[in-house]
Write an enzyme that holds these catalytic residues in place. Structure first.
Site, short mmCIF file in Angstrom:
data_model
loop_
_atom_site.label_atom_id
_atom_site.label_comp_id
_atom_site.label_asym_id
_atom_site.label_seq_id
_atom_site.Cartn_x
_atom_site.Cartn_y
_atom_site.Cartn_z
N HIS A 155 0.80 -1.32 0.11
CA HIS A 155 0.12 0.05 0.01
C HIS A 155 0.87 1.49 0.06
O HIS A 155 0.52 2.24 0.84
CB HIS A 155 -0.91 0.22 1.29
CG HIS A 155 -2.13 -0.96 1.11
ND1 HIS A 155 -2.65 -1.34 0.05
CD2 HIS A 155 -2.76 -1.56 2.05
CE1 HIS A 155 -3.56 -2.32 0.21
NE2 HIS A 155 -3.68 -2.41 1.53
N GLU A 182 -11.61 -3.16 -3.00
CA GLU A 182 -10.62 -2.09 -3.30
C GLU A 182 -10.42 -2.44 -4.67
O GLU A 182 -9.81 -3.38 -5.17
CB GLU A 182 -9.46 -2.43 -2.68
CG GLU A 182 -9.31 -2.39 -1.08
CD GLU A 182 -8.22 -3.09 -0.33
OE1 GLU A 182 -7.06 -2.97 -0.45
OE2 GLU A 182 -8.58 -4.12 0.51
N HIS A 202 -9.49 2.67 0.50
CA HIS A 202 -9.42 1.53 1.32
C HIS A 202 -10.69 1.74 2.49
O HIS A 202 -10.31 1.53 3.64
CB HIS A 202 -8.35 1.50 1.97
CG HIS A 202 -7.75 -0.09 2.76
ND1 HIS A 202 -8.28 -0.53 3.63
CD2 HIS A 202 -7.01 -0.85 1.83
CE1 HIS A 202 -7.59 -1.92 3.85
NE2 HIS A 202 -7.07 -1.94 3.00
#
Ligand code: BGC
Length: 340
Positions: free
Chosen positions: A100, A305, A170
């Site tokens: 991420h 996502e 997210h």
């Protein structure tokens, strides 16, 4: 209608603003400039996303709560990749892999903001070399809420050098309400007949599996409760769902449909991305209390996502995440809610 309020201040005294997007039916979405995070999404009195009331609680967690994730959503194996023979090294913040966008990714930034008519525009310029990624990347994320209760997120980016990119949001949804405490009482349909197989660190191996005859098959509506604890190697490895489903078709299309069985709220997700990571908050560990003083246990929310394939910088047969210098990256995702 869009309103702006002060939300608070970060540890290093940056102002964090909260924008309230409200439509005529009274559906409300709040976005904070820290991480460009969706802080609440209230439909018919039910707040459908997990979130916090204070800036310090956003700063103290590493669950990417509601945030924009970048430069690269999900994992890059060994925290390394090559572009035209040149190797780039990123921080390993998830076992042996990069996750991420790194420790100080887009979820940690206070985004510059601007309102135009019915949209909130957030901007962040990531300097060349930030977290190890090549190129100065200019990013814009646009949030808008329409009268059909659809929240859209548009992502735009441009780099001055060839780079890799994968932007997503997210948010942890719970269509029975953020305080409901478990996610099992959802019915789910994902329009995908294949998914990317993970290794023990949730990194795609490169193998693509078909969903048929497995608990990964959501082609027809399924109760999450029934499937999430099945003895299937991929679910066991991930301690629940944490996988990248390859959505059939191309272009802007319907990805999935989720229904909260208690509230009756249905959410449809549309996107022009190739895939979606469904993460059932298997590792959610937040010490801070959430909104209304609620504690969020594991598996109390679901992330959808929409994304390019994880680890695609290292797997040639995955859709390429390369963004050439000067090229415009543009993606769009819409979350639309209804009651029955
Ligand atoms: C990933 C999970 C990870 C989580 C962190 C998800 O997108 O797929 O593996 O633990 O984010 O909050």
């Amino acid at each position: 209608m869009i309103r702006k309020n002060l939300f608070g201040y970060t540890k290093d005294e940056k102002e964090v603003d909260k924008y309230t997007l409200e439509n005529k039916k009274g559906t409300v979405v709040t976005i904070i400039t820290l991480g460009g995070s969706i802080q609440s999404f209230v439909f018919q009195g039910i707040d459908m996303v997990l979130g916090f009331d204070r800036v310090e609680d956003y700063e103290s967690q590493d669950a990417y709560m509601g945030a924009i994730v970048g430069r690269f959503a999900n994992r890059i194996g060994n925290g390394t990749f090559q572009i035209e023979g040149k190797t780039y090294t990123l921080v390993k913040n998830n076992g042996p892999n990069h996750l991420h966008g790194g420790l100080d990714g887009f979820h940690r930034k206070v985004w510059r903001s601007e309102v135009t008519e019915d949209s909130l525009h957030l901007y962040y310029t990531s300097p060349n070399g930030e977290e190890g990624y090549p190129g100065t990347l200019e990013t814009e994320v646009i949030y808008s809420l329409d009268e059909e209760d659809a929240l859209s997120i548009q992502y735009k980016a441009k780099s001055d050098q060839d780079t890799v990119i994968n932007l997503t949001n997210h948010s942890y949804f719970n269509l029975n309400g953020h305080a409901y405490g478990s996610l099992e009482e959802h019915e789910l349909q994902i329009f995908a007949d294949r998914f990317t197989e993970n290794d023990e660190n949730s990194l795609p191996t490169g193998n693509i599996r078909i969903v048929m005859h497995s608990p990964m098959d959501f082609m027809h509506p399924q109760l999450l409760l029934r499937r999430i604890n099945e003895n299937y190697d991929q679910i066991v490895l991930g301690n629940g769902y944490d996988h990248n489903w390859i959505v059939t078709g191309n272009g802007f299309r319907r990805f999935l449909k989720a229904k909260g069985l208690q509230s009756g709220i249905t959410m449809e997700v549309f996107s022009d991305q190739p895939a979606v990571q469904m993460y059932t908050a298997n590792y959610l560990t937040v010490k801070a209390k959430g909104k209304e003083g609620v504690f969020y246990p594991k598996r109390s929310g679901i992330c959808f996502e929409t994304q390019g394939f994880p680890n695609s910088p290292n797997i040639n047969h995955f859709p390429s995440p390369l963004l050439k210098a000067g090229q415009l990256y543009e993606r769009k995702t819409t979350f639309r809610v209804k009651n029955r």
